[in-house]
Design an enzyme around this catalytic site. Structure first.
Site, PDB file in Angstrom:
ATOM      1  N   ARG A  30     -16.849  30.905  22.265  1.00 22.70           N
ATOM      2  CA  ARG A  30     -16.449  31.915  23.266  1.00 22.70           C
ATOM      3  C   ARG A  30     -16.716  33.330  22.748  1.00 22.70           C
ATOM      4  O   ARG A  30     -16.856  34.285  23.510  1.00 22.70           O
ATOM      5  CB  ARG A  30     -14.978  31.735  23.685  1.00 22.70           C
ATOM      6  CG  ARG A  30     -14.526  32.751  24.718  1.00 22.70           C
ATOM      7  CD  ARG A  30     -13.341  32.275  25.566  1.00 22.70           C
ATOM      8  NE  ARG A  30     -12.285  31.648  24.796  1.00 22.70           N
ATOM      9  CZ  ARG A  30     -11.391  32.279  24.047  1.00 22.70           C
ATOM     10  NH1 ARG A  30     -11.405  33.587  23.973  1.00 22.70           N
ATOM     11  NH2 ARG A  30     -10.473  31.612  23.370  1.00 22.70           N
ATOM     12  N   TYR A  45     -23.135  41.842  47.693  1.00 22.08           N
ATOM     13  CA  TYR A  45     -22.961  40.401  47.810  1.00 22.08           C
ATOM     14  C   TYR A  45     -21.506  40.103  48.217  1.00 22.08           C
ATOM     15  O   TYR A  45     -20.583  40.785  47.764  1.00 22.08           O
ATOM     16  CB  TYR A  45     -23.311  39.769  46.450  1.00 22.08           C
ATOM     17  CG  TYR A  45     -22.943  38.324  46.333  1.00 22.08           C
ATOM     18  CD1 TYR A  45     -23.442  37.391  47.237  1.00 22.08           C
ATOM     19  CD2 TYR A  45     -22.101  37.877  45.322  1.00 22.08           C
ATOM     20  CE1 TYR A  45     -23.098  36.055  47.134  1.00 22.08           C
ATOM     21  CE2 TYR A  45     -21.764  36.542  45.209  1.00 22.08           C
ATOM     22  CZ  TYR A  45     -22.262  35.641  46.128  1.00 22.08           C
ATOM     23  OH  TYR A  45     -21.917  34.318  46.034  1.00 22.08           O
ATOM     24  N   ASP A  98     -26.731  46.106  40.116  1.00 21.13           N
ATOM     25  CA  ASP A  98     -26.954  44.663  40.201  1.00 21.13           C
ATOM     26  C   ASP A  98     -28.443  44.476  40.491  1.00 21.13           C
ATOM     27  O   ASP A  98     -28.916  44.756  41.596  1.00 21.13           O
ATOM     28  CB  ASP A  98     -26.074  44.073  41.315  1.00 21.13           C
ATOM     29  CG  ASP A  98     -26.222  42.566  41.445  1.00 21.13           C
ATOM     30  OD1 ASP A  98     -27.304  42.052  41.107  1.00 21.13           O
ATOM     31  OD2 ASP A  98     -25.272  41.912  41.900  1.00 21.13           O
ATOM     32  N   LYS A 151     -30.502  33.227  39.664  1.00 16.91           N
ATOM     33  CA  LYS A 151     -31.579  33.438  40.639  1.00 16.91           C
ATOM     34  C   LYS A 151     -32.953  33.509  39.953  1.00 16.91           C
ATOM     35  O   LYS A 151     -33.366  32.542  39.352  1.00 16.91           O
ATOM     36  CB  LYS A 151     -31.246  34.692  41.441  1.00 16.91           C
ATOM     37  CG  LYS A 151     -29.797  34.736  41.955  1.00 16.91           C
ATOM     38  CD  LYS A 151     -29.541  33.692  43.005  1.00 16.91           C
ATOM     39  CE  LYS A 151     -28.088  33.371  43.317  1.00 16.91           C
ATOM     40  NZ  LYS A 151     -27.051  34.329  43.162  1.00 16.91           N
TER      41      LYS A 151
HETATM   42  C1  LIG Z   1     -26.818  40.190  44.360  1.00 15.96           C
HETATM   43  C2  LIG Z   1     -25.904  39.150  43.787  1.00 15.96           C
HETATM   44  N1  LIG Z   1     -25.049  39.504  42.804  1.00 15.96           N
HETATM   45  C3  LIG Z   1     -24.195  38.616  42.258  1.00 15.96           C
HETATM   46  C4  LIG Z   1     -24.158  37.309  42.695  1.00 15.96           C
HETATM   47  C5  LIG Z   1     -23.194  36.334  42.076  1.00 15.96           C
HETATM   48  O1  LIG Z   1     -23.871  35.485  41.209  1.00 15.96           O
HETATM   49  P1  LIG Z   1     -23.385  33.995  40.825  1.00 15.96           P
HETATM   50  O2  LIG Z   1     -23.512  33.173  42.062  1.00 15.96           O
HETATM   51  O3  LIG Z   1     -24.342  33.608  39.751  1.00 15.96           O
HETATM   52  O4  LIG Z   1     -21.986  34.090  40.368  1.00 15.96           O
HETATM   53  C6  LIG Z   1     -25.034  36.901  43.711  1.00 15.96           C
HETATM   54  C7  LIG Z   1     -25.016  35.506  44.191  1.00 15.96           C
HETATM   55  O5  LIG Z   1     -25.656  35.161  45.156  1.00 15.96           O
HETATM   56  C8  LIG Z   1     -25.937  37.846  44.277  1.00 15.96           C
HETATM   57  O6  LIG Z   1     -26.792  37.515  45.240  1.00 15.96           O
END
Ligand SMILES: Cc1ncc(COP(=O)(O)O)c(C=O)c1O
Length: 394
Positions: free
Chosen positions: A58, A111, A183, A208
């Site tokens: 961890r 998101y 992000d 992704k």
């Molecule tokens: C732009 C964006 N940020 C953060 C996330 C969250 O990621 P995770 O699903 O890996 O927790 C997503 C998920 O679709 C996303 O599209």
């Protein structure tokens, strides 16, 4: 002195030296929860930071560290930190940057779960937030309050695909001494490098494009070493959303083909976006690579290409949008993106269902909006599936 290499080479070689691991071409997976100390005093030295070395997974793991080092190179960051999901990365970052009474200035859309997190931080901890288009310096200057602790941005915004000028936001924030968090999930560092544009922290849902194969949930944060170390020893260590060594290994593998994959994603998305624009059942198409897109000039300035994601609205009702998805055969109805398979989803009832209707509409997410993640199949096959399903709308 080490020779500078290009991005396409860094994704394959950085963060790992086979000479250090008995010549193994593929990095080893350190599938261990803990590390054995030579004696009790070494344990004490490691815990109090007097001696470098692993303690417990961890708090750090060699395979995870290889991934972190590779992503730091890719994002032109001093350091990076891996998490068990994109949301673990987003929450650890926001909790590290804020305290009760603070304010977060946020892009007009985010998101759905990031929206949920911001709402939770407000109701539980009185850390407020405000959504803003961030279309001009003046607008941002006016919105910044004495208690604004950070600016949080998605660009392109999920799922509306609007773009924000990162250099412009970073210049305002720098004057006020406020960190800018980006992000970068939709672009990956192959298409956009926010730190080079003056931003401070980059976040990824590595689930992704970085992974690219739809078999891992992971997150990453990159930025200055001192700050990354602080997050690793506070919100990551104590909340505990760390990445497993095996998932880090899968990511190291996936990342090697990121530029090759993204070239194909972008090339096919450009063609499909044009075709969608010409289809009579499509109302509007939101793709940064289209000259008609709100952020086309920003795209040319800060992104290498338009990306692999397209959003569009169909002429019809919510039910007709759902029926359109149901008519697809090759394309899968699923809420991830950046995978080899083309994926499609209905944000209003899926990724952004947690956002109340009014807020959703303010973000530009109507019942007619569809998000498409263009995969690596032949574009002709992707288009023929889309076209047949769209023709059924008439
Ligand atoms: C732009 C964006 N940020 C953060 C996330 C969250 O990621 P995770 O699903 O890996 O927790 C997503 C998920 O679709 C996303 O599209």
């Amino acid at each position: 002195m080490k020779k500078e290499t290009r991005f396409e080479t860094e994704v394959i070689h950085s963060g790992y030296d086979s000479k250090e691991y008995k010549g193994s071409l593929a990095p080893p997976i350190f599938q261990t929860s803990t590390y054995v100390f030579e004696n009790a005093r070494q344990g004490e030295r490691r815990f109090c930071g007097e001696e470098e070395g692993y303690i417990y997974t961890r708090l750090g793991n060699p395979t995870v560290k290889m991934l972190e080092d590779r992503v730091a190179v890719m994002e032109k960051a001093e350091a990076a930190l891996a998490f068990s999901s994109g949301m673990a990365a987003v929450s650890a970052t926001l909790f590290a940057l804020t305290k009760t009474g603070d304010h977060i200035l946020c892009s007009q859309g985010v998101y759905g779960c990031t929206f949920g997190l911001l709402e939770m931080m407000e109701s539980k901890f009185n850390i407020t937030h405000q959504f803003l288009a961030m279309s001009s310096k003046e607008q941002i200057e006016q919105a910044i309050r004495p208690e604004t602790a950070c600016i949080y941005i998605e660009t392109p915004i999920n799922p509306t695909m609007q773009l924000i000028d990162l250099e412009m936001v970073a210049s305002v924030a720098r004057e006020k001494g406020i960190p800018v968090v980006v992000d970068n999930t939709f672009c990956s560092p192959y298409l956009q490098k926010p730190l080079e544009l003056g931003c401070d922290i980059v976040i990824h849902s590595a689930t992704k494009y970085l992974c690219g194969h739809g078999d891992v949930i992971a997150g990453l944060v990159a930025g200055k070493s001192e700050w990354i170390k602080e997050v690793s020893m506070t919100t990551q260590k104590d909340i505990g959303g760390v990445l497993s060594p095996f998932d880090a290994w899968l990511l190291l593998r996936g990342i090697k083909t990121l530029p090759v994959r993204l070239d194909r994603h972008c090339q096919s998305a450009e063609i499909i976006a044009e075709k969608l624009c010409a289809h009579p059942s499509v109302d509007e198409v939101f793709y940064p690579g289209l000259r008609t897109h709100q952020g086309y000039e920003i795209m040319k300035k800060q992104m290498k290409k338009g990306g692999g994601l397209i959003s569009f609205t169909i002429k019809g009702t919510k039910e007709e949008a759902q029926d359109f998805l149901d008519r697809l055969n090759l394309i899968k109805i699923a809420v991830s993106l950046g995978d080899a398979e083309t994926l499609i989803q209905h944000p209003a009832t899926m990724t952004h269902a947690v956002v109340p209707k009014e807020a959703r509409e303010e973000m530009g997410i109507s019942d007619q909006l569809i998000r498409l993640s263009v995969g690596l199949e032949a574009w002709e096959d992707i288009w023929s599936d889309l076209e047949a399903a769209l023709n059924g709308l008439k």
